[in-house]
Write an enzyme that holds these catalytic residues in place. Structure first.
Site, PDB file in Angstrom:
ATOM      1  N   ASP A  13       0.814  -1.214   0.000  1.00  0.00           N
ATOM      2  CA  ASP A  13       0.000   0.000   0.000  1.00  0.00           C
ATOM      3  C   ASP A  13       0.847   1.265   0.000  1.00  0.00           C
ATOM      4  O   ASP A  13       0.455   2.288   0.555  1.00  0.00           O
ATOM      5  CB  ASP A  13      -0.961   0.032   1.216  1.00  0.00           C
ATOM      6  CG  ASP A  13      -1.700  -1.281   1.358  1.00  0.00           C
ATOM      7  OD1 ASP A  13      -2.330  -1.699   0.381  1.00  0.00           O
ATOM      8  OD2 ASP A  13      -1.611  -1.908   2.430  1.00  0.00           O
ATOM      9  N   LYS A  16       1.837   2.310  -4.981  1.00  0.00           N
ATOM     10  CA  LYS A  16       2.414   1.808  -6.241  1.00  0.00           C
ATOM     11  C   LYS A  16       1.535   2.164  -7.431  1.00  0.00           C
ATOM     12  O   LYS A  16       2.016   2.384  -8.524  1.00  0.00           O
ATOM     13  CB  LYS A  16       2.554   0.281  -6.199  1.00  0.00           C
ATOM     14  CG  LYS A  16       3.645  -0.216  -5.286  1.00  0.00           C
ATOM     15  CD  LYS A  16       3.885  -1.698  -5.469  1.00  0.00           C
ATOM     16  CE  LYS A  16       2.810  -2.599  -4.927  1.00  0.00           C
ATOM     17  NZ  LYS A  16       2.679  -2.634  -3.469  1.00  0.00           N
ATOM     18  N   GLY A  17       0.207   2.210  -7.190  1.00  0.00           N
ATOM     19  CA  GLY A  17      -0.748   2.428  -8.275  1.00  0.00           C
ATOM     20  C   GLY A  17      -0.401   3.629  -9.133  1.00  0.00           C
ATOM     21  O   GLY A  17      -0.388   3.540 -10.350  1.00  0.00           O
ATOM     22  N   ARG A 302      -9.872  -2.351   5.799  1.00  0.00           N
ATOM     23  CA  ARG A 302      -9.382  -2.259   7.177  1.00  0.00           C
ATOM     24  C   ARG A 302      -8.541  -0.997   7.372  1.00  0.00           C
ATOM     25  O   ARG A 302      -7.795  -0.611   6.475  1.00  0.00           O
ATOM     26  CB  ARG A 302      -8.468  -3.458   7.487  1.00  0.00           C
ATOM     27  CG  ARG A 302      -9.187  -4.772   7.567  1.00  0.00           C
ATOM     28  CD  ARG A 302      -8.209  -5.909   7.829  1.00  0.00           C
ATOM     29  NE  ARG A 302      -7.425  -6.261   6.653  1.00  0.00           N
ATOM     30  CZ  ARG A 302      -6.552  -7.261   6.619  1.00  0.00           C
ATOM     31  NH1 ARG A 302      -6.325  -7.989   7.686  1.00  0.00           N
ATOM     32  NH2 ARG A 302      -5.900  -7.548   5.519  1.00  0.00           N
ATOM     33  N   ASP A 332       3.456  14.870   0.947  1.00  0.00           N
ATOM     34  CA  ASP A 332       2.576  15.962   1.385  1.00  0.00           C
ATOM     35  C   ASP A 332       1.812  15.627   2.665  1.00  0.00           C
ATOM     36  O   ASP A 332       1.360  16.538   3.363  1.00  0.00           O
ATOM     37  CB  ASP A 332       1.583  16.326   0.259  1.00  0.00           C
ATOM     38  CG  ASP A 332       0.805  15.121  -0.216  1.00  0.00           C
ATOM     39  OD1 ASP A 332       1.413  14.220  -0.821  1.00  0.00           O
ATOM     40  OD2 ASP A 332      -0.419  15.057   0.047  1.00  0.00           O
ATOM     41  N   SER A 412       6.698  11.774  -4.917  1.00  0.00           N
ATOM     42  CA  SER A 412       5.312  12.046  -5.292  1.00  0.00           C
ATOM     43  C   SER A 412       4.716  13.047  -4.311  1.00  0.00           C
ATOM     44  O   SER A 412       4.803  12.864  -3.097  1.00  0.00           O
ATOM     45  CB  SER A 412       4.517  10.746  -5.256  1.00  0.00           C
ATOM     46  OG  SER A 412       3.155  11.031  -5.393  1.00  0.00           O
TER      47      SER A 412
HETATM   48  P1  IMP Z   1      -2.501 -13.093   2.157  1.00  0.00           P
HETATM   49  O1  IMP Z   1      -1.611 -12.587   1.061  1.00  0.00           O
HETATM   50  O2  IMP Z   1      -3.963 -12.901   1.878  1.00  0.00           O
HETATM   51  O3  IMP Z   1      -2.179 -14.505   2.567  1.00  0.00           O
HETATM   52  O4  IMP Z   1      -2.213 -12.197   3.466  1.00  0.00           O
HETATM   53  C1  IMP Z   1      -0.980 -12.264   4.159  1.00  0.00           C
HETATM   54  C2  IMP Z   1      -0.547 -10.903   4.690  1.00  0.00           C
HETATM   55  O5  IMP Z   1      -0.228 -10.063   3.601  1.00  0.00           O
HETATM   56  C3  IMP Z   1      -1.657 -10.166   5.475  1.00  0.00           C
HETATM   57  O6  IMP Z   1      -1.036  -9.409   6.505  1.00  0.00           O
HETATM   58  C4  IMP Z   1      -2.248  -9.229   4.460  1.00  0.00           C
HETATM   59  O7  IMP Z   1      -2.837  -8.091   5.060  1.00  0.00           O
HETATM   60  C5  IMP Z   1      -0.992  -8.858   3.665  1.00  0.00           C
HETATM   61  N1  IMP Z   1      -1.292  -8.454   2.281  1.00  0.00           N
HETATM   62  C6  IMP Z   1      -1.621  -9.245   1.245  1.00  0.00           C
HETATM   63  N2  IMP Z   1      -1.796  -8.518   0.131  1.00  0.00           N
HETATM   64  C7  IMP Z   1      -1.550  -7.240   0.459  1.00  0.00           C
HETATM   65  C8  IMP Z   1      -1.528  -6.014  -0.284  1.00  0.00           C
HETATM   66  O8  IMP Z   1      -1.752  -5.964  -1.501  1.00  0.00           O
HETATM   67  N3  IMP Z   1      -1.223  -4.892   0.439  1.00  0.00           N
HETATM   68  C9  IMP Z   1      -0.904  -4.931   1.768  1.00  0.00           C
HETATM   69  N4  IMP Z   1      -0.904  -6.051   2.480  1.00  0.00           N
HETATM   70  C10 IMP Z   1      -1.219  -7.199   1.846  1.00  0.00           C
END
Ligand code: IMP
Length: 428
Positions: A13, A16-17, A302, A332, A412
């Protein structure tokens, strides 16, 4: 430079988008090489917003988009995403989207297992996205997975499904959950197969051709290095290798295809889900970052945990990821803070540490050692030249560069594509 790899350098998060979309607009080919539909970001292109999860970002601009074998593929999730795009007038055809024959599939029983296991873990849960990612990768390594190409062969599919369901049902029974029948699963597979198989393509051959033709290839990483199954905060990680070394394995192109490796990091730190987070803030500074940075998960909604920039963590990502440079996002969000902290080391059981330890219990006990820098009251929003940033913001960036050992090649200053300061020529 004919290829670029983009990976998150924290826990995901990082924003990257925006960078991926900007690079995708220049790229000929966009490749996903790991993860699945646990990823999620929103692209805003010409005022329209698009939610992406499994599809490579190039799809919005109708660039050739590859889902490599390193991705675990939920056929239904892919079909739903394609349908969503159709509703937005973007038609995804096999000319544009190409999926590797050897992609392991996520089936309904993988999702059930993921969720049942998380429930059973109670307060030790990983906080997964509940989409079957972990069980699907387990089956791949255990040589039990059903891969996309298996859908072509009913005989193979039959015995592979017996083996898979035998394993899944044993686990589900032990967790007190309902079992999956072969008939229902086969019906599901047959329903999706006819719609998914047209997208199947010989990816290694195509990629070799694109490389030979000197096409500009963008490798789009999902999640982030601190969620890597080897190098992240194990076991609070995802189940794939998220490091750039995965580009070759996950797309069938060998180890030299990744090109310039750009890590993406926020000017502070966030994390969703459980797991150690040494610089996490529980005070009003943390609330400020969360509120101003709109820190809520794209996939699950979440609230994200927030904290100061951790230079040791990002230096670890630089080292294990072989990063050439860093894009610093959401600068920013720090505007208006009188003081800003950067973790420059940790205290662990009375000793000072300048590296990120792999031991989980040690990670939990880390106490950040902070350096405090002056903040800035001016707005950095939308600034497009590094020299026009407030002096304190420039000092903050220079200090991070010195601590992590690679240049900050992109900064950015707003969600807008043009509000980007670039100090490396990625197109030379
Ligand atoms: P899973 O990939 O669903 O097995 O989740 C494993 C861990 O990776 C958890 O803590 C998720 O919140 C985190 N996670 C999975 N994909 C992302 C993402 O795209 N962004 C941030 N956290 C992620």
């Amino acid at each position: 430079m004919s290829s670029i790899t983009i990976v998150g350098a924290q826990w995901g998060d990082e924003g990257k988008g925006k960078i991926v979309d900007w690079l995708a607009s220049k790229a000929d080919i966009v490749v996903r090489f790991q993860g699945g539909h646990n990823a999620g970001h929103t692209l805003v292109v010409e005022g329209k917003s698009y939610k992406l999860s499994l599809l490579p970002s190039g799809i919005v601009r109708q660039k050739t988009s590859i889902i490599g074998n390193g991705v675990v593929l939920d056929p239904q999730a892919l079909l739903k995403e394609i349908a969503r795009f159709r509703d937005q007038n973007i038609h995804i055809t096999p000319e544009i989207l190409k999926v590797a024959e050897n992609c392991p599939l996520i089936l309904p029983s993988h999702v059930a297992l993921d969720q049942a296991r998380e429930r059973a873990r109670g307060d030790k849960k990983i906080g997964t996205t509940g989409r079957g990612i972990g069980p699907a990768y387990e089956d791949k390594v255990a040589r039990r997975a059903i891969r996309l190409c298996d859908l072509l062969e009913s005989k193979t599919l039959n015995w592979r499904l017996d083996e898979l369901l035998f394993h899944h049902n044993a686990l589900l029974t032990s967790l007190g959950e309902k079992n999956f029948t072969k008939e229902d699963t086969l019906r599901y597979i047959n329903e999706v197969a006819t719609q998914i198989l047209p997208f199947m393509a010989p990816i290694p051959e195509l990629m070799a051709q694109y490389i030979h033709e000197n096409k500009f290839i963008l490798f789009e990483g999902a999640q982030a290095i601190m969620l890597d199954v080897d190098h992240g905060t194990y076991p609070f990680v995802t189940s794939s290798n998220t490091v750039p070394s995965q580009t070759g394995i996950g797309s069938g192109t060998g180890p030299r295809s990744g090109g310039y490796i750009l890590g993406i990091a926020k000017a502070y730190t966030t994390r969703v889900g459980e797991g150690p987070f040494p610089t996490e803030l529980f005070d009003e500074d943390g609330q400020y970052l969360g509120k101003k940075g709109c820190e809520f998960g794209t996939v699950t909604g979440r609230p994200r945990r927030c904290g100061w920039f951790d230079s040791i963590l990002v230096k670890h990502a630089v080292q294990v990821g072989g990063l050439d440079g860093l894009a610093l996002m959401k600068l920013d969000v720090l505007d208006g803070l009188t003081e800003i902290k950067i973790a420059t080391g940790y205290e662990l059981d009375g000793a000072v540490l300048h590296r990120f330890p792999y031991n989980l219990e040690a990670q939990k006990r880390l106490k950040p050692i902070y350096e405090t820098l002056p903040g800035w009251s001016e707005s950095t929003y939308g600034i497009r030249l590094r020299s026009e940033l407030p002096v304190a913001a420039q000092r903050y960036i220079e200090r991070i560069e010195a601590l992590i050992g690679v240049p900050i090649s992109i900064i950015s200053t707003s969600p807008e594509r043009e509000d980007t300061i670039m100090s490396v020529n990625l197109w030379s």
